[in-house]
Scaffold this motif. Sequence first.
Motif, PDB file in Angstrom:
ATOM      1  N   ASP A  79      32.418 106.528  51.543  1.00 24.13           N
ATOM      2  CA  ASP A  79      31.967 105.760  52.704  1.00 24.13           C
ATOM      3  C   ASP A  79      30.631 105.081  52.416  1.00 24.13           C
ATOM      4  N   ILE A  80      29.740 105.795  51.739  1.00 19.90           N
ATOM      5  CA  ILE A  80      28.414 105.253  51.444  1.00 19.90           C
ATOM      6  C   ILE A  80      28.532 104.044  50.529  1.00 19.90           C
ATOM      7  N   LEU A  81      29.330 104.175  49.483  1.00 13.80           N
ATOM      8  CA  LEU A  81      29.533 103.050  48.571  1.00 13.80           C
ATOM      9  C   LEU A  81      30.129 101.855  49.300  1.00 13.80           C
ATOM     10  N   ALA A  82      31.124 102.105  50.142  1.00  8.29           N
ATOM     11  CA  ALA A  82      31.809 101.019  50.835  1.00  8.29           C
ATOM     12  C   ALA A  82      30.913 100.311  51.851  1.00  8.29           C
ATOM     13  N   LEU A  83      30.067 101.071  52.545  1.00 12.41           N
ATOM     14  CA  LEU A  83      29.210 100.462  53.564  1.00 12.41           C
ATOM     15  C   LEU A  83      28.167  99.536  52.950  1.00 12.41           C
ATOM     16  N   TYR A  84      27.732  99.832  51.730  1.00 15.05           N
ATOM     17  CA  TYR A  84      26.823  98.901  51.051  1.00 15.05           C
ATOM     18  C   TYR A  84      27.480  97.534  50.875  1.00 15.05           C
ATOM     19  N   GLN A  85      28.790  97.527  50.655  1.00 17.03           N
ATOM     20  CA  GLN A  85      29.498  96.265  50.469  1.00 17.03           C
ATOM     21  C   GLN A  85      29.865  95.598  51.791  1.00 17.03           C
ATOM     22  N   ALA A  86      30.021  96.394  52.839  1.00 22.05           N
ATOM     23  CA  ALA A  86      30.514  95.862  54.108  1.00 22.05           C
ATOM     24  C   ALA A  86      29.422  95.316  55.019  1.00 22.05           C
ATOM     25  N   ILE A  87      28.248  95.942  54.994  1.00 20.97           N
ATOM     26  CA  ILE A  87      27.181  95.543  55.913  1.00 20.97           C
ATOM     27  C   ILE A  87      26.401  94.381  55.309  1.00 20.97           C
ATOM     28  N   PRO A  88      26.397  93.230  55.959  1.00 27.86           N
ATOM     29  CA  PRO A  88      25.828  92.015  55.355  1.00 27.86           C
ATOM     30  C   PRO A  88      24.329  91.856  55.593  1.00 27.86           C
ATOM     31  N   ARG A  89      23.592  92.927  55.504  1.00 27.86           N
ATOM     32  CA  ARG A  89      22.138  92.860  55.672  1.00 27.86           C
ATOM     33  C   ARG A  89      21.495  94.095  55.074  1.00 27.86           C
ATOM     34  N   GLN A  90      20.205  94.035  54.879  1.00 31.62           N
ATOM     35  CA  GLN A  90      19.464  95.188  54.388  1.00 31.62           C
ATOM     36  C   GLN A  90      19.402  96.246  55.482  1.00 31.62           C
ATOM     37  N   PHE A  91      19.528  97.516  55.076  1.00 33.32           N
ATOM     38  CA  PHE A  91      19.482  98.595  56.058  1.00 33.32           C
ATOM     39  C   PHE A  91      18.940  99.862  55.403  1.00 33.32           C
ATOM     40  N   SER A  92      18.607 100.843  56.236  1.00 34.51           N
ATOM     41  CA  SER A  92      18.155 102.152  55.768  1.00 34.51           C
ATOM     42  C   SER A  92      19.168 103.211  56.192  1.00 34.51           C
ATOM     43  N   TRP A  93      19.195 104.305  55.438  1.00 36.67           N
ATOM     44  CA  TRP A  93      20.067 105.423  55.764  1.00 36.67           C
ATOM     45  C   TRP A  93      19.290 106.521  56.471  1.00 36.67           C
ATOM     46  N   ILE A  94      19.934 107.188  57.390  1.00 36.71           N
ATOM     47  CA  ILE A  94      19.454 108.486  57.874  1.00 36.71           C
ATOM     48  C   ILE A  94      20.396 109.502  57.241  1.00 36.71           C
ATOM     49  N   ALA A  95      19.867 110.279  56.309  1.00 32.49           N
ATOM     50  CA  ALA A  95      20.720 111.135  55.484  1.00 32.49           C
ATOM     51  C   ALA A  95      20.210 112.568  55.486  1.00 32.49           C
ATOM     52  N   LYS A  96      21.106 113.489  55.185  1.00 30.30           N
ATOM     53  CA  LYS A  96      20.717 114.901  55.187  1.00 30.30           C
ATOM     54  C   LYS A  96      19.603 115.147  54.173  1.00 30.30           C
TER      55      LYS A  96
END
Length: 233
Positions: A79-96
Amino acid sequence: MLRAHLFLLIFIPLTFAFAAVALLCTLFDGTGSAYHRIACAWSSTSLWMAGVAVAVTGQEHIPENVPVIFMSNHQSNFDILALYQAIPRQFSWIAKEELFSYPVFGHSMRRAGYIPLDRSDGRKSLKSMIAAAARINQGSSVVIFPEGTRSEDGALIPFKKGAFLLAEKANVPIVPVSISGSGEINPAKRRWLKPGTIRIRFAEPISETAQSGRKRTELMDQVRAAIAANLEI
């Protein structure tokens, strides 16, 4: 099983190599833009090695020129790999928080402005959400998995309240995201890998106005329904 072992044999050192380069970039680029481009290159390379494609729909629903909270279901590590390709803007993660303890990789995440979430303590979790809200109010979009962990069968599991506490404090649009197919490629708690396509669909955003005055449980139900409506199980 053999494919999964071969993938991991390359993926782990590749991840640390990309993380090291990204970490160096943060010394010269405080915006995180270069870091994000390197992360996107890491994800596209990793997906290619695994034989995984990403099909995206609904990007037109993402509000422009404003930060948002992307809330997505969680089926597998892909999911993490795919979301980098899907979201068309810079973003930050909230991760464990555990991810931030890895050498190089974790330090690069901190330098990039990603936010660790300590779920073992309510007070520390609240502190993480306050930090995330502050980052959003500075103009950054964030991604969070409200389930808190991966689903073992692809069906949605109960949402944690933390994501919605963040929404209350940040007061920005929420974009529900539905990920289908990643659980078939790399099931939770299983060590095998199957090439295929991950399908990601963005739902219409829930505006700040629509969130205002609502009970947290009502907002949770609305986001859950929006994600569920676009899941392919």
